[in-house]
Enzyme design. Structure first.
Site, PDB file in Angstrom:
ATOM      1  CB  SER A  32      -1.247 -11.247   5.108  1.00  0.00           C
ATOM      2  OG  SER A  32      -2.273 -12.214   4.930  1.00  0.00           O
ATOM      3  CG  HIS A  72      -2.445 -15.457  -4.497  1.00  0.00           C
ATOM      4  ND1 HIS A  72      -3.061 -14.567  -3.654  1.00  0.00           N
ATOM      5  CD2 HIS A  72      -2.631 -16.679  -3.937  1.00  0.00           C
ATOM      6  CE1 HIS A  72      -3.589 -15.224  -2.611  1.00  0.00           C
ATOM      7  NE2 HIS A  72      -3.342 -16.498  -2.775  1.00  0.00           N
ATOM      8  CB  CYS A  81       0.630 -19.582 -27.106  1.00  0.00           C
ATOM      9  SG  CYS A  81       2.326 -20.161 -26.984  1.00  0.00           S
ATOM     10  NE  ARG A 139      -9.772  -9.983   1.834  1.00  0.00           N
ATOM     11  CZ  ARG A 139      -8.838 -10.638   1.177  1.00  0.00           C
ATOM     12  NH1 ARG A 139      -7.735 -10.031   0.820  1.00  0.00           N
ATOM     13  NH2 ARG A 139      -9.000 -11.912   0.874  1.00  0.00           N
ATOM     14  CB  THR A 188      -0.968   0.013   1.206  1.00  0.00           C
ATOM     15  OG1 THR A 188      -0.243  -0.268   2.395  1.00  0.00           O
ATOM     16  CG2 THR A 188      -2.055  -1.009   1.047  1.00  0.00           C
ATOM     17  CD  GLN A 230      -1.850 -13.761   1.488  1.00  0.00           C
ATOM     18  OE1 GLN A 230      -1.716 -12.732   2.160  1.00  0.00           O
ATOM     19  NE2 GLN A 230      -2.864 -14.568   1.650  1.00  0.00           N
TER      20      GLN A 230
HETATM   21 ZN   LIG Z   1       1.815 -22.120 -25.856  1.00  0.00          ZN
END
Ligand SMILES: [Zn+2]
Length: 253
Positions: free
Chosen positions: A198, A124, A157, A39, A31, A104
């Site tokens: 967190s 994540h 791709c 959130r 932040t 995260q």
């Molecule tokens: Zn690919």
């Protein structure tokens, strides 16, 4: 305030006395960098919500919308720079005391602060590049975006024709097994586990502090708000991360 200074001194003593310190970071560490917290009230994420994985896979129209939101969000934090928290953790990694940072976050700011990419465990994923869902090939946003804006077509791709997606873990997408395994190994092998920024509610990631503590590590939580695990921790600093971590930046930064 005096209490906080005493707690920062306690944290410093714990870090000094530890053999191996592992950090676990959430949105709160970014932040100060200007990256919006998913959130928080009024978060721009509410206007550009990340698309659940099943929707993304369901149609090209959904993928087009997902990429539109993705680039709209990128524009909001393109100038984000590592915070004092990021820089402090980078200094601890450089010192040899911190074998890895589990995060995260998807903003890549630990790497930007100087933590070698192989020492950042991203639960994540990472939003600063993209990947082919079929072949795993890495794709750069700097190439995807001009093409997307010129044609309105979501990327495919070049090597295999597969669907290309931001290299983040979307809602409904499986957690990356290798990253989870590494995070667990780090949690089990450290003697000091520091969770920063967190709320520790998102499982399975939030199980890591519990794993570390049950394996004998000291658990420290630094967060502006109360967390689920405050009662379980050895030391809780309910404070901004910047001032708490600034003393650890040292002279190298
Ligand atoms: Zn690919």
């Amino acid at each position: 305030m005096d209490d906080l200074l005493a707690q920062i001194e306690d944290l410093r003593a714990l870090v000094e006395g530890a053999r191996s310190v592992v950090a676990f970071t959430g949105a709160g560490i970014s932040t100060e960098s200007g990256v919006p917290d998913f959130r928080s009230a009024g978060s721009p994420w509410l206007r550009h919500p990340p698309m659940p994985f099943d929707q993304f896979m369901a149609s090209a129209a959904a993928r087009r919308e997902a990429w539109r939101r993705k680039f709209a969000m990128d524009d909001l934090y393109r100038d984000a720079r590592p915070s004092r928290g990021h820089r402090a953790l980078a200094a601890l990694v450089r010192s040899g005391k911190m074998p890895g940072v589990i995060t995260q976050n998807i903003d890549g700011l630990h790497q930007a602060a100087g933590v070698p990419p192989d020492k950042v465990v991203e639960l994540h994923g990472n939003g600063t590049f993209a990947a082919c869902l079929a072949s795993g090939a890495r794709h750069e946003l700097a190439e995807i975006r001009p093409h997307f804006e010129a044609t309105g077509e979501p990327p495919a791709c070049g090597a295999c024709g597969g669907i290309v997606k931001s290299a983040t873990v979307s809602f409904g997408q499986a957690m990356p097994e290798a990253a989870m395994r590494r995070a667990q190994e780090l949690a089990l092998s450290c003697d000091l586990f520091v969770a920063l920024g967190s709320s520790l509610v998102v499982y399975p990631a939030a199980g890591l502090p519990v794993l570390a503590k049950r394996a004998g590590a000291t658990l420290v939580i630094v967060n502006r708000e109360p967390t689920e695990l405050d009662g379980f921790a050895d030391l809780v600093l309910r404070a901004e991360i910047g001032p708490v971590m600034e003393p650890f930046i040292g002279e190298e930064s």
